[in-house]
Write a protein that holds these residues in place. Sequence first.
Motif, PDB file in Angstrom:
ATOM      1  N   GLN A   1       4.815 -41.695  42.540  1.00  0.00           N
ATOM      2  CA  GLN A   1       5.509 -42.840  43.122  1.00  0.00           C
ATOM      3  C   GLN A   1       6.839 -43.150  42.421  1.00  0.00           C
ATOM      4  OE1 GLN A   1       3.960 -43.803  45.877  1.00  0.00           O
ATOM      5  NE2 GLN A   1       2.364 -42.357  45.295  1.00  0.00           N
ATOM      6  N   LEU A   2       7.101 -42.495  41.313  1.00  0.00           N
ATOM      7  CA  LEU A   2       8.318 -42.774  40.542  1.00  0.00           C
ATOM      8  C   LEU A   2       9.532 -42.144  41.215  1.00  0.00           C
ATOM      9  CD1 LEU A   2       6.838 -42.227  36.984  1.00  0.00           C
ATOM     10  CD2 LEU A   2       7.382 -44.411  38.082  1.00  0.00           C
ATOM     11  N   PRO A   3      10.701 -42.762  41.077  1.00  0.00           N
ATOM     12  CA  PRO A   3      11.899 -42.226  41.727  1.00  0.00           C
ATOM     13  C   PRO A   3      12.401 -40.939  41.052  1.00  0.00           C
ATOM     14  CG  PRO A   3      12.454 -44.160  40.412  1.00  0.00           C
ATOM     15  CD  PRO A   3      10.962 -44.026  40.382  1.00  0.00           C
ATOM     16  N   PRO A   4      12.717 -39.935  41.856  1.00  0.00           N
ATOM     17  CA  PRO A   4      13.248 -38.694  41.297  1.00  0.00           C
ATOM     18  C   PRO A   4      14.713 -38.867  40.902  1.00  0.00           C
ATOM     19  CG  PRO A   4      13.154 -38.562  43.685  1.00  0.00           C
ATOM     20  CD  PRO A   4      12.556 -39.893  43.302  1.00  0.00           C
ATOM     21  N   PRO A   5      15.232 -37.925  40.158  1.00  0.00           N
ATOM     22  CA  PRO A   5      14.584 -36.748  39.569  1.00  0.00           C
ATOM     23  C   PRO A   5      13.703 -37.135  38.388  1.00  0.00           C
ATOM     24  CG  PRO A   5      16.882 -36.818  38.908  1.00  0.00           C
ATOM     25  CD  PRO A   5      16.685 -37.959  39.855  1.00  0.00           C
ATOM     26  N   LEU A   6      12.656 -36.311  38.156  1.00  0.00           N
ATOM     27  CA  LEU A   6      11.698 -36.583  37.101  1.00  0.00           C
ATOM     28  C   LEU A   6      11.891 -35.610  35.944  1.00  0.00           C
ATOM     29  CD1 LEU A   6       8.428 -37.078  39.203  1.00  0.00           C
ATOM     30  CD2 LEU A   6      10.046 -38.821  38.439  1.00  0.00           C
ATOM     31  N   LEU A   7      11.963 -36.147  34.745  1.00  0.00           N
ATOM     32  CA  LEU A   7      12.041 -35.370  33.514  1.00  0.00           C
ATOM     33  C   LEU A   7      10.767 -35.672  32.740  1.00  0.00           C
ATOM     34  CD1 LEU A   7      13.611 -33.605  31.464  1.00  0.00           C
ATOM     35  CD2 LEU A   7      14.640 -35.721  30.621  1.00  0.00           C
ATOM     36  N   ILE A   8       9.918 -34.674  32.569  1.00  0.00           N
ATOM     37  CA  ILE A   8       8.619 -34.886  31.948  1.00  0.00           C
ATOM     38  C   ILE A   8       8.591 -34.293  30.550  1.00  0.00           C
ATOM     39  CG2 ILE A   8       6.143 -34.409  32.107  1.00  0.00           C
ATOM     40  CD1 ILE A   8       6.426 -34.536  35.129  1.00  0.00           C
ATOM     41  N   ASP A   9       8.208 -35.122  29.583  1.00  0.00           N
ATOM     42  CA  ASP A   9       8.043 -34.713  28.192  1.00  0.00           C
ATOM     43  C   ASP A   9       6.545 -34.722  27.881  1.00  0.00           C
ATOM     44  OD1 ASP A   9       7.696 -34.595  25.438  1.00  0.00           O
ATOM     45  OD2 ASP A   9       9.383 -35.912  24.994  1.00  0.00           O
ATOM     46  N   PRO A  10       5.884 -33.544  27.943  1.00  0.00           N
ATOM     47  CA  PRO A  10       4.448 -33.485  27.668  1.00  0.00           C
ATOM     48  C   PRO A  10       4.137 -33.114  26.216  1.00  0.00           C
ATOM     49  CG  PRO A  10       5.143 -31.427  28.629  1.00  0.00           C
ATOM     50  CD  PRO A  10       6.383 -32.304  28.498  1.00  0.00           C
ATOM     51  N   SER A  11       5.099 -33.337  25.303  1.00  0.00           N
ATOM     52  CA  SER A  11       4.957 -32.868  23.923  1.00  0.00           C
ATOM     53  C   SER A  11       3.731 -33.418  23.207  1.00  0.00           C
ATOM     54  CB  SER A  11       6.216 -33.189  23.121  1.00  0.00           C
ATOM     55  OG  SER A  11       6.437 -34.582  23.064  1.00  0.00           O
ATOM     56  N   GLU A  12       3.210 -34.534  23.661  1.00  0.00           N
ATOM     57  CA  GLU A  12       2.035 -35.122  23.016  1.00  0.00           C
ATOM     58  C   GLU A  12       0.744 -34.883  23.789  1.00  0.00           C
ATOM     59  OE1 GLU A  12       2.683 -39.131  21.569  1.00  0.00           O
ATOM     60  OE2 GLU A  12       4.802 -38.679  21.245  1.00  0.00           O
ATOM     61  N   VAL A  13       0.780 -33.921  24.721  1.00  0.00           N
ATOM     62  CA  VAL A  13      -0.460 -33.495  25.376  1.00  0.00           C
ATOM     63  C   VAL A  13      -1.164 -32.580  24.380  1.00  0.00           C
ATOM     64  CG1 VAL A  13      -1.446 -32.098  27.241  1.00  0.00           C
ATOM     65  CG2 VAL A  13       0.365 -33.751  27.737  1.00  0.00           C
ATOM     66  N   THR A  14      -2.398 -32.926  24.043  1.00  0.00           N
ATOM     67  CA  THR A  14      -3.114 -32.191  22.999  1.00  0.00           C
ATOM     68  C   THR A  14      -4.192 -31.257  23.529  1.00  0.00           C
ATOM     69  OG1 THR A  14      -4.570 -34.105  22.740  1.00  0.00           O
ATOM     70  CG2 THR A  14      -2.691 -33.946  21.237  1.00  0.00           C
ATOM     71  N   ARG A  15      -4.578 -31.444  24.786  1.00  0.00           N
ATOM     72  CA  ARG A  15      -5.660 -30.634  25.342  1.00  0.00           C
ATOM     73  C   ARG A  15      -5.582 -30.678  26.854  1.00  0.00           C
ATOM     74  NH1 ARG A  15     -10.815 -31.855  26.732  1.00  0.00           N
ATOM     75  NH2 ARG A  15     -12.295 -30.188  26.544  1.00  0.00           N
ATOM     76  N   ILE A  16      -6.023 -29.566  27.481  1.00  0.00           N
ATOM     77  CA  ILE A  16      -6.141 -29.534  28.932  1.00  0.00           C
ATOM     78  C   ILE A  16      -7.355 -28.668  29.271  1.00  0.00           C
ATOM     79  CG2 ILE A  16      -4.458 -27.644  29.122  1.00  0.00           C
ATOM     80  CD1 ILE A  16      -3.618 -28.900  31.867  1.00  0.00           C
ATOM     81  N   ASN A  17      -8.259 -29.210  30.070  1.00  0.00           N
ATOM     82  CA  ASN A  17      -9.424 -28.403  30.450  1.00  0.00           C
ATOM     83  C   ASN A  17      -9.179 -27.758  31.813  1.00  0.00           C
ATOM     84  OD1 ASN A  17     -10.119 -30.294  32.469  1.00  0.00           O
ATOM     85  ND2 ASN A  17     -11.730 -31.250  31.251  1.00  0.00           N
ATOM     86  N   SER A  18     -10.126 -26.941  32.263  1.00  0.00           N
ATOM     87  CA  SER A  18      -9.915 -26.160  33.483  1.00  0.00           C
ATOM     88  C   SER A  18      -9.707 -27.040  34.714  1.00  0.00           C
ATOM     89  CB  SER A  18     -11.060 -25.184  33.709  1.00  0.00           C
ATOM     90  OG  SER A  18     -12.289 -25.876  33.779  1.00  0.00           O
ATOM     91  N   LEU A  19     -10.435 -28.135  34.824  1.00  0.00           N
ATOM     92  CA  LEU A  19     -10.232 -29.020  35.970  1.00  0.00           C
ATOM     93  C   LEU A  19      -8.947 -29.827  35.815  1.00  0.00           C
ATOM     94  CD1 LEU A  19     -13.899 -30.115  36.667  1.00  0.00           C
ATOM     95  CD2 LEU A  19     -12.500 -28.492  37.946  1.00  0.00           C
ATOM     96  N   GLY A  20      -8.548 -30.059  34.581  1.00  0.00           N
ATOM     97  CA  GLY A  20      -7.246 -30.679  34.327  1.00  0.00           C
ATOM     98  C   GLY A  20      -6.117 -29.760  34.763  1.00  0.00           C
ATOM     99  N   VAL A  21      -6.282 -28.461  34.557  1.00  0.00           N
ATOM    100  CA  VAL A  21      -5.295 -27.473  35.016  1.00  0.00           C
ATOM    101  C   VAL A  21      -5.149 -27.562  36.527  1.00  0.00           C
ATOM    102  CG1 VAL A  21      -4.868 -24.990  35.306  1.00  0.00           C
ATOM    103  CG2 VAL A  21      -5.572 -25.882  33.071  1.00  0.00           C
ATOM    104  N   ARG A  22      -6.268 -27.649  37.209  1.00  0.00           N
ATOM    105  CA  ARG A  22      -6.232 -27.755  38.671  1.00  0.00           C
ATOM    106  C   ARG A  22      -5.483 -29.013  39.113  1.00  0.00           C
ATOM    107  NH1 ARG A  22     -11.625 -28.732  41.971  1.00  0.00           N
ATOM    108  NH2 ARG A  22     -11.274 -30.720  40.952  1.00  0.00           N
TER     109      ARG A  22
END
Length: 161
Positions: A40-61
């Motif tokens: 819902q956020l206005p584009p363009p989007l710049l995403i900083d995922p540097s503090e993502v520490t884990r992702i599981n298989s369903l999270g990947v999906r």
Amino acid sequence: MAKHDLGGGLHYRVERRNGTTWIALTGNVSEVADFEPLKQLPPPLLIDPSEVTRINSLGVRGWIYFVREIEALGHTLTFERVPPVLVVQMSMLSNFMGTRSRSASVLAPYLCPSCQHEELALLQLTDGKLAEVKDTAPCPKCKATMEFDDVVTMYTELFVK
């Protein structure tokens, strides 16, 4: 800057920067994560995922669906400071970061065998590519030589020109 919950231990902060919506993601990406507020956020989007520490298989999906839906709206995502946990997914899944979106920078892990200091070095990308990935770097703590602490070929195959 307020922190918002996306579910399952994934949070985000958002602010407007020079006509761009900057989004910082922190925590774990799992099947519970609901990316709907980000859509819902206005584009363009710049995403900083540097503090993502884990992702599981369903999270990947869920991540892939989120990126696909943003691109289907005609928007392009830019990712900065992509952490090693997401670089691993990029190396395994060609569509993990979408087809039109791009990475502006990645974080490369280094470890000092002398003092055990760990460091994530920021590597800037140009048109999605790095000039090189260095096997070593000076340790900021003890001045010994730090070593790349991941599979170098994963980075070189993804990002080196």
